[in-house]
Scaffold this active site. Sequence first.
Site, mmCIF file in Angstrom:
data_model
loop_
_atom_site.group_PDB
_atom_site.id
_atom_site.type_symbol
_atom_site.label_atom_id
_atom_site.label_comp_id
_atom_site.label_asym_id
_atom_site.label_seq_id
_atom_site.Cartn_x
_atom_site.Cartn_y
_atom_site.Cartn_z
ATOM 1 N N ARG A 46 -6.327 -4.603 21.933
ATOM 2 C CA ARG A 46 -6.250 -4.738 23.398
ATOM 3 C C ARG A 46 -7.375 -3.988 24.095
ATOM 4 O O ARG A 46 -7.824 -4.376 25.160
ATOM 5 C CB ARG A 46 -4.910 -4.188 23.897
ATOM 6 C CG ARG A 46 -3.732 -5.006 23.436
ATOM 7 C CD ARG A 46 -2.450 -4.348 23.879
ATOM 8 N NE ARG A 46 -2.236 -4.579 25.312
ATOM 9 C CZ ARG A 46 -1.471 -5.568 25.772
ATOM 10 N NH1 ARG A 46 -0.847 -6.371 24.950
ATOM 11 N NH2 ARG A 46 -1.326 -5.749 27.059
ATOM 12 N N ASP A 181 2.271 -4.756 -0.634
ATOM 13 C CA ASP A 181 2.976 -3.529 -0.989
ATOM 14 C C ASP A 181 1.881 -2.691 -1.637
ATOM 15 O O ASP A 181 1.486 -2.960 -2.777
ATOM 16 C CB ASP A 181 4.105 -3.810 -1.993
ATOM 17 C CG ASP A 181 4.868 -2.534 -2.311
ATOM 18 O OD1 ASP A 181 4.213 -1.501 -2.553
ATOM 19 O OD2 ASP A 181 6.110 -2.567 -2.308
ATOM 20 N N HIS A 182 1.362 -1.723 -0.901
ATOM 21 C CA HIS A 182 0.119 -1.088 -1.377
ATOM 22 C C HIS A 182 0.302 -0.345 -2.697
ATOM 23 O O HIS A 182 -0.666 -0.101 -3.401
ATOM 24 C CB HIS A 182 -0.497 -0.194 -0.294
ATOM 25 C CG HIS A 182 0.156 1.131 -0.130
ATOM 26 N ND1 HIS A 182 1.326 1.309 0.564
ATOM 27 C CD2 HIS A 182 -0.187 2.365 -0.589
ATOM 28 C CE1 HIS A 182 1.660 2.585 0.534
ATOM 29 N NE2 HIS A 182 0.769 3.254 -0.156
ATOM 30 N N HIS A 244 8.364 -0.052 -2.274
ATOM 31 C CA HIS A 244 7.524 0.593 -3.297
ATOM 32 C C HIS A 244 8.305 0.969 -4.565
ATOM 33 O O HIS A 244 7.888 0.659 -5.676
ATOM 34 C CB HIS A 244 6.872 1.864 -2.741
ATOM 35 C CG HIS A 244 6.119 1.659 -1.455
ATOM 36 N ND1 HIS A 244 5.362 0.535 -1.204
ATOM 37 C CD2 HIS A 244 5.992 2.431 -0.351
ATOM 38 C CE1 HIS A 244 4.811 0.634 -0.006
ATOM 39 N NE2 HIS A 244 5.184 1.774 0.542
HETATM 40 C C1 BG6 Z 1 4.192 3.926 3.286
HETATM 41 C C2 BG6 Z 1 5.361 4.550 4.002
HETATM 42 O O1 BG6 Z 1 4.468 2.587 2.978
HETATM 43 O O2 BG6 Z 1 3.932 4.646 2.105
HETATM 44 C C3 BG6 Z 1 5.084 6.008 4.292
HETATM 45 O O3 BG6 Z 1 5.603 3.851 5.211
HETATM 46 C C4 BG6 Z 1 4.687 6.743 3.041
HETATM 47 O O4 BG6 Z 1 6.202 6.630 4.916
HETATM 48 C C5 BG6 Z 1 3.584 5.990 2.313
HETATM 49 O O5 BG6 Z 1 4.264 8.028 3.387
HETATM 50 C C6 BG6 Z 1 3.294 6.619 0.973
HETATM 51 O O6 BG6 Z 1 2.163 6.028 0.428
HETATM 52 P P1 BG6 Z 1 1.217 6.824 -0.555
HETATM 53 O O7 BG6 Z 1 0.190 5.826 -0.990
HETATM 54 O O8 BG6 Z 1 0.635 7.956 0.230
HETATM 55 O O9 BG6 Z 1 2.085 7.312 -1.666
#
Ligand code: BG6
Length: 495
Positions: A46, A181-182, A244
């Site tokens: 924005r 989902d990283h 996760h």
């Molecule tokens: C995110 C959550 O998906 O993953 C966060 O929303 C969390 O709350 C984070 O802190 C943790 O990711 P990583 O890669 O730092 O372990």
Amino acid sequence: LKSQPTVFVIFGGTGDLNARKLAPALYNLYLEGWMPDHFAFIGTGRTKLTDNDFRVRVTGDVNKFSRSGQVKDEQWQSFAPNIYYQPADVQDAETYKEFGKKIKALEKEWKAPANVIYYLAVAPNFFPIIAENLAKAGLTEDAGCTRIVIEKPFGHDLASAKELNLLLGRIFQEKQIYRIDHYLGKETVQNIMAFRFANAIMEPLWNRNSIEHVQISVTEQLGVGDRLGYYDGSGALRDMIQNHLLQLLCIVAMEPPVSFSAEEVRNRKVDVLRAMRRFTPDTVREQAVRGQYASGWMEGQQVPGYREEPGANPHSNTETFAAVKFFVDNWRWQGVPFYLRTGKRLHRSASVITIQFKDVPHLIFSPETAETMRQNRLVISIQPEMSIRLQVQAKRPGVDMMLNTVDMVFDYKGTYQSEAPEAYETLLLDVMLGDQTLFMRADQVEEAWDLVMPILTSWQTRTSQNFPNYSADSWGPEDAEALVAKDGFHWFTLP
Ligand code: BG6
């Protein structure tokens, strides 16, 4: 890939995710020669910014957050001109016409059609609005070259996840949808699949005959930070376990896929979720524990409790800690408990999977000789330590027979001396390559919601009276210890 022109449109271009993860990841991919010869990275938001304003901003973000440190002049000079900015009101159809024009102009300049990746790094209430507006503007018609990337949270519960899947499914084909989902992009998480399926020695042991129980523990020192607005409506179960941690469980528990292809891998993972034992209100009470952090001291600093965080509801019942015992009801895992725990403001940040093997059937050494009676354990450390260690008993040097637990260790840093890519680098590259193996399919998301719904519902109806119930810098509420202790175990922590 090199010859495939690609446009990234990042919704939420001025947001935190772009600053911390997406822009640094694209730059690192560029540095390592992975970006196509022609690419554009269009940030939208924005805020009214020019291309140049945005480039300056992104330079600052990359300097601050990239694993490769400060930008290198020469490479940055050639990367930066590919960055653009388009002010956007995502509710306004005109915005999307502008994207259309911009993409056309780039294609004309490159003299080739581009793959276009729409990345939704925005709050979830905008997902449907953006998807529908993209469709109305005719920007989603070519299924072969248009992709959409969606960040979590993917739904707030089973019903909303289904609704979102339905909506996306009306506009996009499943092969165009990349649900992030990283955790799946983390190097150490992908390596679990390599470890299990590229080595024959583990498979005969990888089942209920040899494995006593499994622990998946993702503990964080950080508190809720500035994400209270999102987090208070979410809580640890939705924020971490539904996605996760259950994904980690799937990788540990899945049957060997026929090949390392997206559909095969995702089919086997969804099989695990389908096989997981559903909860009743009684089993929720017995097998699920929640907690919320109180204030405390962490590394010499006093930190507030969750209810005292700036802007917090002083009566909030949102859990910042969850521990749950799951079962996978199939031949491989019948009777093997999987304990999952996660929480904020805990003593240490560490993501660790522990596979506890059964004890030897008969110990020939006297109990006094052994330091511990738990002989074998496989410890997969995802972060910050990146290692796999197999704990075995060995004889301590000396004239008498005394046993010790020792580690056989594979350590990434020691073995490769190079830094692992960030999860987002792997994932963004896979989106460009059209490889969905590390992304969540619609049915996986829904199964995971289906599994946790009874816990969410029970917790909602039984609002906890004893929050906060763990202090910052602890390992969580006492009940979490009791959850494993009543089965004769304790939570494993790396030394
Ligand atoms: C995110 C959550 O998906 O993953 C966060 O929303 C969390 O709350 C984070 O802190 C943790 O990711 P990583 O890669 O730092 O372990």
